[in-house]
Design a protein around this motif. Structure first.
Motif, PDB file in Angstrom:
ATOM      1  N   GLY A 133      60.675  88.753  46.542  1.00 58.96           N
ATOM      2  CA  GLY A 133      61.504  89.917  46.234  1.00 58.96           C
ATOM      3  C   GLY A 133      61.201  91.048  47.202  1.00 58.96           C
ATOM      4  N   ILE A 134      62.264  91.643  47.732  1.00 56.49           N
ATOM      5  CA  ILE A 134      62.088  92.788  48.639  1.00 56.49           C
ATOM      6  C   ILE A 134      62.898  93.961  48.070  1.00 56.49           C
ATOM      7  CG2 ILE A 134      62.314  93.633  51.019  1.00 56.49           C
ATOM      8  CD1 ILE A 134      62.414  90.741  51.971  1.00 56.49           C
ATOM      9  N   GLY A 135      62.245  95.111  47.914  1.00 61.08           N
ATOM     10  CA  GLY A 135      62.931  96.279  47.356  1.00 61.08           C
ATOM     11  C   GLY A 135      63.721  97.011  48.413  1.00 61.08           C
ATOM     12  N   LEU A 136      64.871  96.453  48.751  1.00 59.82           N
ATOM     13  CA  LEU A 136      65.727  97.097  49.760  1.00 59.82           C
ATOM     14  C   LEU A 136      66.281  98.413  49.204  1.00 59.82           C
ATOM     15  CD1 LEU A 136      67.335  96.953  52.473  1.00 59.82           C
ATOM     16  CD2 LEU A 136      69.140  95.777  51.190  1.00 59.82           C
ATOM     17  N   THR A 173      66.700  90.134  46.480  1.00 60.84           N
ATOM     18  CA  THR A 173      66.831  91.510  46.961  1.00 60.84           C
ATOM     19  C   THR A 173      67.021  92.450  45.783  1.00 60.84           C
ATOM     20  OG1 THR A 173      67.842  90.696  48.973  1.00 60.84           O
ATOM     21  CG2 THR A 173      68.177  93.025  48.473  1.00 60.84           C
ATOM     22  N   TYR A 174      66.197  93.478  45.720  1.00 63.83           N
ATOM     23  CA  TYR A 174      66.338  94.482  44.673  1.00 63.83           C
ATOM     24  C   TYR A 174      67.142  95.662  45.204  1.00 63.83           C
ATOM     25  CZ  TYR A 174      62.386  92.128  42.439  1.00 63.83           C
ATOM     26  OH  TYR A 174      61.555  91.208  41.874  1.00 63.83           O
ATOM     27  N   LEU A 175      68.116  96.088  44.415  1.00 60.51           N
ATOM     28  CA  LEU A 175      68.873  97.294  44.742  1.00 60.51           C
ATOM     29  C   LEU A 175      68.626  98.319  43.643  1.00 60.51           C
ATOM     30  CD1 LEU A 175      72.272  95.689  45.836  1.00 60.51           C
ATOM     31  CD2 LEU A 175      70.360  96.418  47.292  1.00 60.51           C
ATOM     32  N   LEU A 176      68.651  99.578  44.015  1.00 61.10           N
ATOM     33  CA  LEU A 176      68.397 100.638  43.037  1.00 61.10           C
ATOM     34  C   LEU A 176      69.713 101.326  42.692  1.00 61.10           C
ATOM     35  CD1 LEU A 176      66.159 102.316  41.568  1.00 61.10           C
ATOM     36  CD2 LEU A 176      66.280 103.888  43.508  1.00 61.10           C
ATOM     37  N   LEU A 177      70.084 101.255  41.428  1.00 65.37           N
ATOM     38  CA  LEU A 177      71.287 101.991  41.026  1.00 65.37           C
ATOM     39  C   LEU A 177      70.914 103.431  40.689  1.00 65.37           C
ATOM     40  CD1 LEU A 177      74.324 102.037  40.407  1.00 65.37           C
ATOM     41  CD2 LEU A 177      73.772 101.482  38.043  1.00 65.37           C
ATOM     42  N   LYS A 178      71.460 104.303  41.470  1.00 66.30           N
ATOM     43  CA  LYS A 178      71.339 105.759  41.370  1.00 66.30           C
ATOM     44  C   LYS A 178      70.018 106.357  41.864  1.00 66.30           C
ATOM     45  CE  LYS A 178      73.132 109.658  38.898  1.00 66.30           C
ATOM     46  NZ  LYS A 178      73.348 110.310  37.626  1.00 66.30           N
ATOM     47  N   PRO A 179      69.810 106.238  43.179  1.00 64.84           N
ATOM     48  CA  PRO A 179      68.715 107.025  43.759  1.00 64.84           C
ATOM     49  C   PRO A 179      69.035 108.506  43.567  1.00 64.84           C
ATOM     50  CG  PRO A 179      69.685 105.515  45.390  1.00 64.84           C
ATOM     51  CD  PRO A 179      70.591 105.527  44.189  1.00 64.84           C
TER      52      PRO A 179
END
Ligand code: SF4
Ligand SMILES: [Zn+2]
Length: 313
Positions: A133-136, A173-179
């Motif tokens: 897992g990579i925190g893109l 792949t990790y995506l962040l909803l709402k930086p």
């Protein structure tokens, strides 16, 4: 009191493994924590202790008791499993050998791209099937570097993913909803665009819904009223409208809490359940749900953009 001999957490669950739902175990090992430790929303470093190689092995052995019968095991560290300063190479290999001997079919770990090198990959992929897992977080270098302070580029991510694939591994792949710094509408668009951009480099994409962790820069923004965690409706929108060739999953951690992703308070539980069902089945029909607050969310999307992104509800 944090003990270097016990893991942060261990829990059982169910996950997708090659389109099949299987029993899984998640283990969070206590290590010295992430060496980067600068992302605005992250409080994981506070979980760190000065754990020796023996301590980490002791944590792993105690966690294994709960993992019996799991086909998928996830081992996280509040940092990077492939950072030798967190998990020494010998410990890493001992963990993988034990899991392989237990008959675990796949191990999921996490790492920043700078620790993903050929030698480490050849060692672990020679032992078992591993998904890294990579925190893109976002495919936009602007969002990732200026709003999140992640410290690596899309190109760093792409190179690491290509290397993993060339050696037979899998990429999550990790995506962040709402930086912070994006309105709700911009956050939805950023997550959807990021999923499309990350798809060619990913075997699975996990949408993480931003939580306000303690003692972080994000917490200070939230306390000043300039940040609201995402609506669960925004997650539903991203999951429903993204059309990808790889699974898109989401575990709405902290759903319904004021520091976590939330709607009106009435529907949070069933909307979070619907998101979990979608993640396991990938069936959009799971997301055919509604609540009176959905129209408030729609209005907030429109008005927030006119108010320069200041959260309204
Ligand atoms: S790289 Fe991951 S663990 Fe490290 S500070 Fe950023 S979010 Fe936290
Ligand atoms: Zn509602």
């Amino acid at each position: 009191m944090k003990s270097a001999r016990s893991p942060v957490a261990v829990w059982r669950g169910r996950d997708l493994l090659d389109n099949k739902i299987v029993e899984s175990t998640t283990v969070i090992l206590r290590t010295r924590g992430c060496r980067w430790n600068r992302c605005v929303m992250c409080g994981y470093a506070q979980e760190g202790v000065d754990a020796s190689a023996e301590d980490i092995i002791a944590q792993f052995i105690s966690a294994l008791k709960k993992a019996e019968g799991s086909e998928l095991v996830k081992i996280y560290t509040s940092g990077s499993f492939l950072d030798p300063a967190e998990v020494p190479e010998a410990v890493r290999l001992e963990i993988l050998r034990s899991l392989r001997d237990m008959g675990v079919r796949r191990l999921v770990i996490e790492s920043r791209p700078e620790y993903i090198d050929r030698t480490a990959l050849e060692q672990i992929l020679g032992l078992m099937d591993v998904e890294i897992g990579i925190g893109l977080e976002s495919s936009s270098d602007l969002v990732r570097s200026h709003l999140i302070n992640k410290g690596f580029t899309f190109s760093d991510f792409a190179k690491a993913a290509d290397l993993i694939h060339s050696l037979g591994g899998r990429v999550k792949t990790y995506l962040l909803l709402k930086p912070p710094g994006l309105s709700e509408m911009e956050a939805i668009a950023d997550a959807m665009r990021s999923a499309r951009d990350a798809e060619p480099y990913s075997d699975i994409i996990s949408l993480n819904l931003c939580n306000v962790q303690r003692n972080t820069q994000l917490e200070r923004m939230w306390q000043r009223g300039v940040y609201r965690p995402p609506w669960l409706w925004s997650a539903v929108e991203v999951l429903r409208e993204s059309s990808l060739r790889v699974p898109l999953i989401c575990d709405p951690v902290g759903a319904g809490a004021k520091r976590g992703p939330h709607n009106c308070g009435v529907c949070d539980g069933f909307v979070a359940d619907a998101i979990r069902s979608f993640s396991l089945s990938q069936s959009r029909s799971c997301l055919n749900i509604d609540c009176t607050c959905r129209s408030v969310w729609r209005k907030a999307l429109e008005l927030e953009d006119l108010s320069f992104g200041t959260p309204l509800v």
